[in-house]
Design an enzyme around this catalytic site. Structure first.
Site: not given
Length: 134
Positions: A87, A104, A117
């Site tokens: 994450r 990202r 994801h």
């Protein structure tokens, strides 16, 4: 030191732009190991089950449409504190606020087409791994 498994999906926008290898290399260079990986044409049913916590929200149908528009790469990664590590590597959902050097920040187009994801908890990882790797 906790060895964990986590699901990562490389989403349609990243698959369409042929940046899968670049994304995988970031995870691997951070000490994560691929246990299983597959390319999949995602059915509407699978997308709806994966995102079931968002049923009824205004963005749900768009999320399902996006996830099913082209192939996805589903990967089970393993490593020390894999869930939180992945994450962190991914960065925040919105590329405008994602930390420099995160996946990202580097590759996301916008908040929905954000390339990846990842499971957000141990229970999510277990549920998602069973769902994507039956």
């Amino acid at each position: 030191m906790i060895i964990e498994k986590s699901l990562v999906l490389i989403k349609p926008d990243a698959v369409e732009r042929n940046i899968v290898g670049k994304i995988i290399s970031i995870y691997e260079s951070n000490g994560l190991t691929i246990l299983k990986m597959k390319k999949i044409a995602v059915s509407k049913e699978l997308a709806e089950e994966h995102y079931k916590e968002h049923v009824g929200k205004p963005f749900f149908n768009d999320l399902v449409s996006y996830t099913t528009r082209s192939d996805v790469i589903a990967i089970i990664f393993e490593g020390t504190n894999a869930i939180s590590k992945i994450r962190t590597i991914n960065g925040s959902r919105d590329p405008k606020t994602a930390s420099i050097g995160t996946i990202r920040n580097l590759f996301a187009i916008n908040g929905r087409e954000n390339s990846v994801h990842a499971s957000d908890s141990k229970s999510s990882a277990e549920r998602e791994i069973k769902l994507w790797f039956k």
